[in-house]
Design a protein around this motif. Structure first.
Motif, PDB file in Angstrom:
ATOM      1  N   PHE A 165       0.699  -1.189  -0.042  1.00  9.61           N
ATOM      2  CA  PHE A 165      -0.006  -0.180  -0.131  1.00  9.61           C
ATOM      3  C   PHE A 165       0.841   0.981  -0.078  1.00  9.61           C
ATOM      4  CE2 PHE A 165      -3.863  -2.318   1.726  1.00  9.61           C
ATOM      5  CZ  PHE A 165      -4.755  -2.003   0.508  1.00  9.61           C
ATOM      6  N   ALA A 166       2.098   1.127   0.710  1.00 10.57           N
ATOM      7  CA  ALA A 166       2.836   2.373   0.749  1.00 10.57           C
ATOM      8  C   ALA A 166       3.309   2.776  -0.584  1.00 10.57           C
ATOM      9  CB  ALA A 166       4.132   2.139   1.558  1.00 10.57           C
ATOM     10  N   VAL A 167       3.688   1.829  -1.508  1.00 16.57           N
ATOM     11  CA  VAL A 167       3.987   1.981  -2.887  1.00 16.57           C
ATOM     12  C   VAL A 167       2.704   2.573  -3.576  1.00 16.57           C
ATOM     13  CG1 VAL A 167       4.658   0.985  -5.180  1.00 16.57           C
ATOM     14  CG2 VAL A 167       5.895  -0.182  -2.938  1.00 16.57           C
ATOM     15  N   ASP A 168       1.744   2.198  -3.313  1.00 14.42           N
ATOM     16  CA  ASP A 168       0.553   2.827  -4.033  1.00 14.42           C
ATOM     17  C   ASP A 168       0.287   4.176  -3.691  1.00 14.42           C
ATOM     18  OD1 ASP A 168      -2.305   3.436  -4.858  1.00 14.42           O
ATOM     19  OD2 ASP A 168      -2.913   2.561  -3.055  1.00 14.42           O
ATOM     20  N   LEU A 169       0.627   4.558  -2.254  1.00 17.46           N
ATOM     21  CA  LEU A 169       0.179   5.775  -1.876  1.00 17.46           C
ATOM     22  C   LEU A 169       1.418   6.727  -2.247  1.00 17.46           C
ATOM     23  CD1 LEU A 169      -0.766   4.625   1.682  1.00 17.46           C
ATOM     24  CD2 LEU A 169      -2.321   5.484  -0.094  1.00 17.46           C
ATOM     25  N   LEU A 170       2.582   6.294  -2.280  1.00 16.70           N
ATOM     26  CA  LEU A 170       3.559   7.208  -2.766  1.00 16.70           C
ATOM     27  C   LEU A 170       3.602   7.561  -4.259  1.00 16.70           C
ATOM     28  CD1 LEU A 170       6.756   5.741  -1.400  1.00 16.70           C
ATOM     29  CD2 LEU A 170       6.050   7.932  -0.703  1.00 16.70           C
ATOM     30  N   ASP A 171       3.072   6.763  -5.221  1.00 14.31           N
ATOM     31  CA  ASP A 171       2.898   6.637  -6.690  1.00 14.31           C
ATOM     32  C   ASP A 171       1.799   7.905  -6.865  1.00 14.31           C
ATOM     33  OD1 ASP A 171       5.102   5.157  -7.070  1.00 14.31           O
ATOM     34  OD2 ASP A 171       3.796   3.189  -7.615  1.00 14.31           O
ATOM     35  N   SER A 172       0.971   7.703  -5.860  1.00 14.33           N
ATOM     36  CA  SER A 172      -0.452   8.565  -6.110  1.00 14.33           C
ATOM     37  C   SER A 172       0.075   9.991  -6.112  1.00 14.33           C
ATOM     38  CB  SER A 172      -1.401   8.306  -5.126  1.00 14.33           C
ATOM     39  OG  SER A 172      -0.780   8.902  -4.071  1.00 14.33           O
ATOM     40  N   GLN A 181      -0.153   4.124 -16.726  1.00 17.78           N
ATOM     41  CA  GLN A 181       0.742   4.176 -15.708  1.00 17.78           C
ATOM     42  C   GLN A 181       0.148   4.280 -14.510  1.00 17.78           C
ATOM     43  OE1 GLN A 181       2.797   7.855 -17.440  1.00 17.78           O
ATOM     44  NE2 GLN A 181       4.592   6.632 -17.514  1.00 17.78           N
ATOM     45  N   ILE A 182      -1.153   5.032 -14.598  1.00 12.99           N
ATOM     46  CA  ILE A 182      -1.886   5.090 -13.193  1.00 12.99           C
ATOM     47  C   ILE A 182      -2.258   3.492 -12.905  1.00 12.99           C
ATOM     48  CG2 ILE A 182      -4.015   5.776 -12.461  1.00 12.99           C
ATOM     49  CD1 ILE A 182      -3.952   8.191 -14.156  1.00 12.99           C
ATOM     50  N   ASN A 183      -2.762   2.784 -13.876  1.00 18.95           N
ATOM     51  CA  ASN A 183      -3.143   1.246 -13.613  1.00 18.95           C
ATOM     52  C   ASN A 183      -2.031   0.594 -13.137  1.00 18.95           C
ATOM     53  OD1 ASN A 183      -6.149   1.888 -13.496  1.00 18.95           O
ATOM     54  ND2 ASN A 183      -6.143   1.303 -16.295  1.00 18.95           N
ATOM     55  N   ARG A 184      -1.001   0.770 -13.497  1.00 24.40           N
ATOM     56  CA  ARG A 184       0.284  -0.108 -13.250  1.00 24.40           C
ATOM     57  C   ARG A 184       0.901   0.290 -12.036  1.00 24.40           C
ATOM     58  NH1 ARG A 184       3.066   1.069 -17.570  1.00 24.40           N
ATOM     59  NH2 ARG A 184       4.628   2.177 -16.457  1.00 24.40           N
ATOM     60  N   LEU A 185       1.075   1.653 -11.618  1.00 25.90           N
ATOM     61  CA  LEU A 185       1.718   2.143 -10.683  1.00 25.90           C
ATOM     62  C   LEU A 185       0.873   2.431  -9.537  1.00 25.90           C
ATOM     63  CD1 LEU A 185       4.171   4.806 -12.516  1.00 25.90           C
ATOM     64  CD2 LEU A 185       4.570   2.345 -11.880  1.00 25.90           C
ATOM     65  N   ILE A 186      -0.619   2.590  -9.597  1.00 26.20           N
ATOM     66  CA  ILE A 186      -1.135   3.094  -8.417  1.00 26.20           C
ATOM     67  C   ILE A 186      -2.348   1.823  -8.274  1.00 26.20           C
ATOM     68  CG2 ILE A 186      -2.877   4.739  -7.532  1.00 26.20           C
ATOM     69  CD1 ILE A 186      -1.466   6.860  -9.216  1.00 26.20           C
ATOM     70  N   TRP A 187      -3.090   1.585  -9.454  1.00 27.36           N
ATOM     71  CA  TRP A 187      -4.194   0.698  -9.187  1.00 27.36           C
ATOM     72  C   TRP A 187      -3.758  -0.688  -9.107  1.00 27.36           C
ATOM     73  CZ3 TRP A 187      -5.714  -3.705 -12.113  1.00 27.36           C
ATOM     74  CH2 TRP A 187      -7.015  -4.156 -11.448  1.00 27.36           C
ATOM     75  N   ALA A 188      -2.678  -1.077  -9.522  1.00 30.38           N
ATOM     76  CA  ALA A 188      -2.298  -2.569  -9.165  1.00 30.38           C
ATOM     77  C   ALA A 188      -1.446  -2.778  -7.925  1.00 30.38           C
ATOM     78  CB  ALA A 188      -0.918  -2.959 -10.430  1.00 30.38           C
ATOM     79  N   PRO A 189      -0.765  -1.934  -7.444  1.00 32.43           N
ATOM     80  CA  PRO A 189      -0.118  -2.149  -5.889  1.00 32.43           C
ATOM     81  C   PRO A 189      -1.441  -2.093  -5.121  1.00 32.43           C
ATOM     82  CG  PRO A 189       1.193  -0.617  -7.183  1.00 32.43           C
ATOM     83  CD  PRO A 189      -0.058  -0.962  -7.990  1.00 32.43           C
ATOM     84  N   ASP A 190      -2.570  -1.396  -5.196  1.00 33.50           N
ATOM     85  CA  ASP A 190      -3.514  -1.241  -4.448  1.00 33.50           C
ATOM     86  C   ASP A 190      -4.228  -2.738  -4.525  1.00 33.50           C
ATOM     87  OD1 ASP A 190      -5.637  -0.224  -2.806  1.00 33.50           O
ATOM     88  OD2 ASP A 190      -6.632   0.606  -4.555  1.00 33.50           O
TER      89      ASP A 190
END
Length: 280
Positions: A165-172, A181-190
């Motif tokens: 989740f921290a990866v997702d939150l940082l990428d946001s 990129q949104i789906n790969r860096l934010i949505w996928a880790p979520d």
């Protein structure tokens, strides 16, 4: 033939309850959650009609209590911040950076709660099968590797989920991302983080139910696991609804994503509040 020396219960490679005969007569029953959260083991003396609970030593009890308070408080605050972030997103009272900042702060508390929960398992008093029916306290450790213990695996997976989740939150916080990129860096880790939360909750049910489905209305531990698992389900619903459509660049359903996050986070806060009472 006499009774077996010990009887193990659980699921697969995991032992969650162990019953054995004491050398001087009587029986002892160790249950994973009861021992690691409250420092108790059940002992029945020869001829006694009921069992009594024997506590670990004062060092272990103080350790468990302190770690429990820290973890529970972290989940209460983390859940409250996630709920606040979802409310800001839903009611439009702040921009994307404001929401991301609130979520990130909440994520730090979830990281803390996850790691301290793991520390509580690592440093819980241990039983000695075939021994005198008491819990033994070992020296303090910051880390261990015990994948054959369901409590360790459950809390480790939970902690791993908070890190994802921290990866997702940082990428946001990143700006100018494409839909891909949104789906790969934010949505996928979520989604991965939510999946890890669900796996952790399932393992927690395995621990408290000894590998079988159970409904224990009078068990505080069961309610804590159930409320947290409901929160994990709602987080997964939120994650799926937050997928960005490549064709339109919009979320599948922003309202569902925000409300599921808000209610799921509230479940984690409630679970943390209940956890304050599951103490030595």
């Amino acid at each position: 033939m006499g009774q077996p020396e010990q009887r193990a219960e659980g699921a697969g490679p995991f032992t969650t309850r162990l019953t054995w005969h004491l050398p001087g007569g009587g029986t002892a029953v160790w249950e994973s959650r009861l021992a690691r959260r409250r420092g108790l083991i059940a002992v029945r003396s020869p001829g006694a009609p009921i069992s009594r609970h024997t506590s670990a030593d004062e060092i272990a009890l103080r350790r468990l209590d302190r770690l429990n308070v820290i973890a529970a408080t972290a989940f209460i605050i983390g859940g409250a911040l996630f709920a606040a972030g979802a409310a800001v997103a839903q009611f439009g009272s702040g921009d994307a950076t404001t929401c991301a900042s609130i979520y990130f702060a909440g994520g730090l508390f979830f990281n803390t709660g996850g790691y301290v929960s793991l520390l509580q398992v690592i440093n819980a008093p241990r039983h000695v099968p075939g021994g005198e029916g008491r819990l033994v306290t070992h020296g303090w450790r910051w880390w261990s590797y015990e994948p054959t213990r369901v409590d360790w695996l459950s809390t480790f997976v939970l902690f791993a989920g908070t890190l994802v989740f921290a990866v997702d939150l940082l990428d946001s916080f990143l700006q100018g991302l494409s839909v891909q990129q949104i789906n790969r860096l934010i949505w996928a880790p979520d989604v991965i983080g939510c999946l890890l939360f669900l796996i952790s909750g399932h393992l927690a049910f395995v621990e408290i139910c000894h590998g079988r489905f159970c409904l224990r209305r009078r068990s505080l531990g069961w309610w804590i696991v159930a409320v947290n698992q409901l929160g994990s389900v709602l987080f997964m619903v939120s994650a799926l609804a937050a997928f960005t459509r490549p064709a339109t660049g919009s979320l599948v359903n922003a309202d569902i994503a925000n409300w599921a996050t808000l209610t799921g986070a509230s479940c984690f806060s409630l679970g943390g509040l209940l956890q304050l009472y599951e103490r030595p």
